[in-house]
Design a protein around this motif. Structure first.
Motif, PDB file in Angstrom:
ATOM      1  N   ALA A 152      -2.396 -54.838  19.036  1.00 45.53           N
ATOM      2  CA  ALA A 152      -3.674 -54.534  19.678  1.00 45.53           C
ATOM      3  C   ALA A 152      -4.511 -53.638  18.773  1.00 45.53           C
ATOM      4  CB  ALA A 152      -3.429 -53.841  21.015  1.00 45.53           C
ATOM      5  N   GLU A 153      -5.824 -53.883  18.761  1.00 45.63           N
ATOM      6  CA  GLU A 153      -6.717 -53.071  17.932  1.00 45.63           C
ATOM      7  C   GLU A 153      -7.058 -51.777  18.669  1.00 45.63           C
ATOM      8  OE1 GLU A 153      -7.701 -56.775  17.915  1.00 45.63           O
ATOM      9  OE2 GLU A 153      -6.144 -56.496  16.411  1.00 45.63           O
ATOM     10  N   VAL A 154      -6.275 -50.755  18.423  1.00 47.23           N
ATOM     11  CA  VAL A 154      -6.459 -49.464  19.080  1.00 47.23           C
ATOM     12  C   VAL A 154      -6.836 -48.428  18.021  1.00 47.23           C
ATOM     13  CG1 VAL A 154      -5.387 -47.629  20.444  1.00 47.23           C
ATOM     14  CG2 VAL A 154      -4.782 -50.032  20.857  1.00 47.23           C
ATOM     15  N   VAL A 155      -7.956 -47.765  18.218  1.00 46.09           N
ATOM     16  CA  VAL A 155      -8.400 -46.726  17.287  1.00 46.09           C
ATOM     17  C   VAL A 155      -7.699 -45.426  17.659  1.00 46.09           C
ATOM     18  CG1 VAL A 155     -10.351 -45.377  16.465  1.00 46.09           C
ATOM     19  CG2 VAL A 155     -10.626 -47.827  16.908  1.00 46.09           C
ATOM     20  N   SER A 156      -6.740 -45.043  16.833  1.00 49.75           N
ATOM     21  CA  SER A 156      -5.959 -43.827  17.105  1.00 49.75           C
ATOM     22  C   SER A 156      -6.335 -42.663  16.197  1.00 49.75           C
ATOM     23  CB  SER A 156      -4.465 -44.137  16.942  1.00 49.75           C
ATOM     24  OG  SER A 156      -4.198 -44.633  15.634  1.00 49.75           O
TER      25      SER A 156
END
Length: 220
Positions: A152-156
């Motif tokens: 998943a494209e999650v900005v962390s």
């Protein structure tokens, strides 16, 4: 500028040139000629995809600037205002985050150039989002690996995203792309894709090699 836009502009210029001539012509001739010209103009404009027209209008609202003033340092970038934009900007910012957030500022600008060079090329889709997602969902067809790596494209890392968001906005408004000499491809130094043996390398920046797709590939 792609072929659709070039053709539309050519027809518009033709219309302006002929309008001067027909002003002195008879009314019947003028009426027929105008109808023909407007018909040709309409066909040319209709040939431009709706997505391309939307992209052109979005970009026309933004003032172009020269990247010659960029120093490609985190300090310079931190001094720039926070970036905002539409869907195209968001797609580019996310691509830079997931593809190149570990790169230098120069390297991130270079990756942005590749994506924008593809948008400008008639070989690729007409918008940033379409270029980035080209082939997504088809096995071995993804153009940008993060779009089909199963994660998943999650900005962390919000600070890293803030940086690439600025780079995306600046790159979209730039009047030139000076770093990669028209590159349409890149890969990290850790891999060696098959096309890298056939495409001319234009430069190496940080962890990435950059290449320009040749007009015609050798059969060897």
């Amino acid at each position: 500028m792609d072929n659709h836009v070039k053709e539309a502009l050519r027809m518009l210029r033709l219309l302006l040139a002929f309008s001067i001539f027909i002003c002195s012509a008879g009314s019947v001739f003028a009426d027929v000629t105008l109808k023909q010209l407007f018909s040709n103009e309409q066909r040319a404009l209709n040939a431009i995809p709706d997505a391309r027209i939307a992209t052109l209008f979005e970009r026309s609202k933004q003032a172009k600037h020269s990247l010659k003033d960029v120093t490609y340092t985190k300090g310079w970038l931190a001094a720039q205002p926070d970036a905002t934009g539409g869907a195209e900007w968001q797609c580019l910012a996310e691509a830079l985050y997931f593809e190149a957030r570990g790169e230098s500022v120069r390297g991130q600008f270079a990756v942005a150039e590749v994506i924008l060079n593809r948008v400008s090329s008639t070989r690729y889709p007409d918008t940033i989002c379409e270029v980035i997602n080209q082939g997504t969902g088809r096995k071995h067809a993804c153009q940008f690996s993060y779009t089909c790596d199963g994660h998943a494209e999650v900005v962390s890392e919000p600070l890293a995203y803030e940086q690439v968001a600025k780079i995306a906005a600046l790159s979209m408004k730039a009047s030139e792309r000076p770093l990669t000499q028209g590159a349409t491809h890149y890969h990290t130094k850790a891999v060696s894709p098959h096309w890298a043996r056939k495409f001319p390398r234009t430069t190496t920046i940080g962890f990435h090699h950059f290449y320009r797709q040749p007009t015609r590939l050798s059969k060897k």
